[in-house]
Design a protein around this motif. Structure first.
Motif, PDB file in Angstrom:
ATOM      1  N   PRO A 107       5.575   5.577  -0.953  1.00  0.00           N
ATOM      2  CA  PRO A 107       5.616   4.254  -0.320  1.00  0.00           C
ATOM      3  C   PRO A 107       5.838   4.379   1.176  1.00  0.00           C
ATOM      4  O   PRO A 107       6.362   5.392   1.660  1.00  0.00           O
ATOM      5  N   LEU A 108       5.443   3.357   1.913  1.00  0.00           N
ATOM      6  CA  LEU A 108       5.642   3.321   3.351  1.00  0.00           C
ATOM      7  C   LEU A 108       6.954   2.618   3.676  1.00  0.00           C
ATOM      8  O   LEU A 108       7.325   1.638   3.023  1.00  0.00           O
ATOM      9  N   VAL A 109       7.655   3.105   4.673  1.00  0.00           N
ATOM     10  CA  VAL A 109       8.901   2.482   5.108  1.00  0.00           C
ATOM     11  C   VAL A 109       8.609   1.083   5.652  1.00  0.00           C
ATOM     12  O   VAL A 109       7.633   0.875   6.380  1.00  0.00           O
ATOM     13  N   ASP A 110       9.444   0.106   5.272  1.00  0.00           N
ATOM     14  CA  ASP A 110       9.358  -1.281   5.760  1.00  0.00           C
ATOM     15  C   ASP A 110       8.098  -2.021   5.311  1.00  0.00           C
ATOM     16  O   ASP A 110       7.821  -3.117   5.782  1.00  0.00           O
ATOM     17  N   VAL A 111       7.325  -1.447   4.408  1.00  0.00           N
ATOM     18  CA  VAL A 111       6.142  -2.097   3.816  1.00  0.00           C
ATOM     19  C   VAL A 111       5.282  -2.795   4.881  1.00  0.00           C
ATOM     20  O   VAL A 111       5.069  -3.993   4.828  1.00  0.00           O
ATOM     21  N   PRO A 112       4.783  -2.049   5.876  1.00  0.00           N
ATOM     22  CA  PRO A 112       3.981  -2.715   6.911  1.00  0.00           C
ATOM     23  C   PRO A 112       2.579  -3.098   6.448  1.00  0.00           C
ATOM     24  O   PRO A 112       1.924  -3.923   7.064  1.00  0.00           O
ATOM     25  N   PHE A 113       2.113  -2.480   5.374  1.00  0.00           N
ATOM     26  CA  PHE A 113       0.727  -2.658   4.944  1.00  0.00           C
ATOM     27  C   PHE A 113       0.731  -3.180   3.507  1.00  0.00           C
ATOM     28  O   PHE A 113       1.239  -2.524   2.603  1.00  0.00           O
ATOM     29  N   ALA A 124       0.260  -1.541  15.659  1.00  0.00           N
ATOM     30  CA  ALA A 124       1.633  -2.043  15.782  1.00  0.00           C
ATOM     31  C   ALA A 124       2.642  -0.908  15.634  1.00  0.00           C
ATOM     32  O   ALA A 124       3.773  -1.000  16.138  1.00  0.00           O
ATOM     33  N   ALA A 125       2.238   0.172  14.940  1.00  0.00           N
ATOM     34  CA  ALA A 125       3.104   1.342  14.773  1.00  0.00           C
ATOM     35  C   ALA A 125       2.891   2.360  15.893  1.00  0.00           C
ATOM     36  O   ALA A 125       3.494   3.435  15.873  1.00  0.00           O
ATOM     37  N   VAL A 143       0.862  -1.183   0.000  1.00  0.00           N
ATOM     38  CA  VAL A 143       0.000   0.000   0.000  1.00  0.00           C
ATOM     39  C   VAL A 143       0.897   1.231   0.000  1.00  0.00           C
ATOM     40  O   VAL A 143       1.847   1.313   0.781  1.00  0.00           O
ATOM     41  N   PHE A 144       0.629   2.175  -0.891  1.00  0.00           N
ATOM     42  CA  PHE A 144       1.252   3.489  -0.846  1.00  0.00           C
ATOM     43  C   PHE A 144       0.265   4.436  -0.167  1.00  0.00           C
ATOM     44  O   PHE A 144      -0.941   4.163  -0.116  1.00  0.00           O
ATOM     45  N   VAL A 145       0.761   5.521   0.365  1.00  0.00           N
ATOM     46  CA  VAL A 145      -0.125   6.501   0.977  1.00  0.00           C
ATOM     47  C   VAL A 145      -0.291   7.673   0.015  1.00  0.00           C
ATOM     48  O   VAL A 145       0.676   8.134  -0.604  1.00  0.00           O
ATOM     49  N   LEU A 146      -1.533   8.121  -0.133  1.00  0.00           N
ATOM     50  CA  LEU A 146      -1.856   9.267  -0.992  1.00  0.00           C
ATOM     51  C   LEU A 146      -1.930  10.511  -0.111  1.00  0.00           C
ATOM     52  O   LEU A 146      -2.696  10.555   0.859  1.00  0.00           O
ATOM     53  N   LEU A 147      -1.104  11.512  -0.428  1.00  0.00           N
ATOM     54  CA  LEU A 147      -1.016  12.750   0.344  1.00  0.00           C
ATOM     55  C   LEU A 147      -1.298  13.951  -0.554  1.00  0.00           C
ATOM     56  O   LEU A 147      -1.103  13.884  -1.776  1.00  0.00           O
ATOM     57  N   ALA A 148      -1.708  15.045   0.061  1.00  0.00           N
ATOM     58  CA  ALA A 148      -1.802  16.299  -0.682  1.00  0.00           C
ATOM     59  C   ALA A 148      -0.396  16.711  -1.111  1.00  0.00           C
ATOM     60  O   ALA A 148       0.573  16.487  -0.386  1.00  0.00           O
ATOM     61  N   ARG A 204       9.990   8.264   1.193  1.00  0.00           N
ATOM     62  CA  ARG A 204       9.171   7.245   1.866  1.00  0.00           C
ATOM     63  C   ARG A 204       8.647   7.827   3.165  1.00  0.00           C
ATOM     64  O   ARG A 204       9.262   8.698   3.764  1.00  0.00           O
ATOM     65  N   VAL A 205       7.504   7.315   3.597  1.00  0.00           N
ATOM     66  CA  VAL A 205       6.834   7.833   4.778  1.00  0.00           C
ATOM     67  C   VAL A 205       6.711   6.718   5.819  1.00  0.00           C
ATOM     68  O   VAL A 205       6.365   5.577   5.473  1.00  0.00           O
ATOM     69  N   ARG A 206       6.975   7.050   7.063  1.00  0.00           N
ATOM     70  CA  ARG A 206       6.756   6.086   8.136  1.00  0.00           C
ATOM     71  C   ARG A 206       5.279   6.085   8.526  1.00  0.00           C
ATOM     72  O   ARG A 206       4.659   7.150   8.632  1.00  0.00           O
ATOM     73  N   LEU A 207       4.747   4.911   8.767  1.00  0.00           N
ATOM     74  CA  LEU A 207       3.333   4.824   9.125  1.00  0.00           C
ATOM     75  C   LEU A 207       3.065   5.623  10.391  1.00  0.00           C
ATOM     76  O   LEU A 207       2.030   6.285  10.509  1.00  0.00           O
ATOM     77  N   GLY A 208       4.006   5.595  11.337  1.00  0.00           N
ATOM     78  CA  GLY A 208       3.811   6.327  12.577  1.00  0.00           C
ATOM     79  C   GLY A 208       3.701   7.826  12.392  1.00  0.00           C
ATOM     80  O   GLY A 208       3.117   8.528  13.226  1.00  0.00           O
ATOM     81  N   ASP A 209       4.247   8.348  11.293  1.00  0.00           N
ATOM     82  CA  ASP A 209       4.162   9.778  11.012  1.00  0.00           C
ATOM     83  C   ASP A 209       2.750  10.211  10.630  1.00  0.00           C
ATOM     84  O   ASP A 209       2.471  11.412  10.530  1.00  0.00           O
TER      85      ASP A 209
END
Length: 326
Positions: free
Chosen positions: A264-270, A219-220, A173-178, A188-193
């Motif tokens: 993309p998310l760091v470490d591909v958690p999703f 988990a994050a 899963v990638f994250v869609l941001l403005a 890359r973005v950390r899920l915790g961010d």
């Protein structure tokens, strides 16, 4: 790892090319992904099959034996497929239509294209569903012969004991941001961010997508706030572009940019597993294998059409996507 027919073609490509780099080009894979896959195949078969050197690779004694067997199997497989297709084309009235299905999106399109190459169009019917629950119910009740869909880790779908499944690859899963989001400048973005963000999600269903998001985010270190629910990606994109939410997207999907960026998310958690499923009573093993090969090749072609996804794929992502763990 379970040895599959497609792995034999990898061995043959490496042997015929004489180098992993050239074999990767033939297979339309990155060199690291081909090398990693070759190592897994060798491990499954008990040890090295090739002697590596600066000039390339050559099969060792064990490799020569394995390659002879592989060539015999591939030739036999191709003869079987051609015979089956010729017989079907010669007498199409005696064969029931092949019922193919999938959830709406690029995956079912790839399946349809693969089947059009392998079976006469007059023998093929398509049923694309929004609900994965309806799809797997059709599979389990033998109302669908072959289908492709996504499945989240920890949330297996009840396709029925008679149905055979094969994991084609793992899709992140990638994250869609403005485009003006503070995190948009990162590669890359950390899920915790994303802990303080509101999310827009499709409606909850039997796939477990909402539960999987919650478990992954917990988990994050946080609980996601799902503030908006829609199955319309264009609506989700408007919310994201207006800084009202963030959204998970599949990088294989063709998402219009228009004020948004994918990261993309760091470490591909999703991620999800892309599954090919079929009823062996109506889909012979040779056809299922051929469909799987074409689906994998078509997906890789799709990756190359998505620059952001291709960059992730070539920066170590291919090993994750084509791996067998998780």
């Amino acid at each position: 790892m379970q040895l599959e027919f497609r792995h034999l073609r990898v061995l043959l490509a490496v042997a015929e090319a004489g180098s992993i780099r050239k074999a990767a080009a033939r297979l339309q894979l990155s060199q690291p992904a081909t090398s990693a896959q070759l190592k897994r195949i060798e491990h499954e078969l008990g040890g090295p099959l090739f002697v590596r050197s600066a000039e390339g690779v050559k099969p060792n004694e064990n490799g020569q034996y394995v390659l002879r067997c592989a060539r015999d199997l591939v030739v036999g497989f191709d003869r079987l497929r051609e015979h089956a297709r010729s017989a079907a084309e010669a007498d199409p009235g005696t064969v029931a239509p092949l019922r193919a299905g999938g959830t709406a999106g690029p995956l079912v399109s790839l399946l349809v294209s693969a089947l059009f190459e392998l079976v006469p169009e007059s023998r093929l019917t398509i049923d694309a569903r929004r609900s994965v629950h309806t799809l797997v119910k059709a599979l389990s009740r033998s109302k669908c012969d072959i289908a492709v869909y996504g499945e989240f880790p920890g949330f297996p779908l009840p396709v029925g004991e008679s149905v055979v499944t094969r994991t084609l690859l793992r899709e992140p899963v990638f994250v869609l941001l403005a485009e003006d989001h503070p995190l948009a400048g990162r590669e890359r973005v950390r899920l915790g961010d994303l802990r303080d963000e509101e999310w827009v999600m499709p409606e909850a269903d039997e796939s477990g997508v909402h539960a999987y998001l919650h478990l992954t985010c917990q988990a994050a270190g946080f609980t996601p706030r799902v503030a908006h629910v829609t199955t319309d990606l264009s609506v989700a994109r408007i919310l994201v572009a207006g800084r009202r939410a963030v959204c998970g997207v599949w990088p294989s999907a063709d998402v219009p940019a228009q004020g948004t960026v994918q990261r993309p998310l760091v470490d591909v958690p999703f991620h999800r597993r892309l599954q090919l499923a079929w009823n062996p009573a109506s889909v012979p093993p040779a056809l299922a294998e051929a469909v799987g090969e074409r689906l994998s090749a078509a997906y890789l072609s799709l990756v190359r059409e998505r620059p952001r996804y291709l960059a992730w794929w070539e920066d170590g992502g291919a090993e994750f996507a084509l791996g067998t763990d998780g």
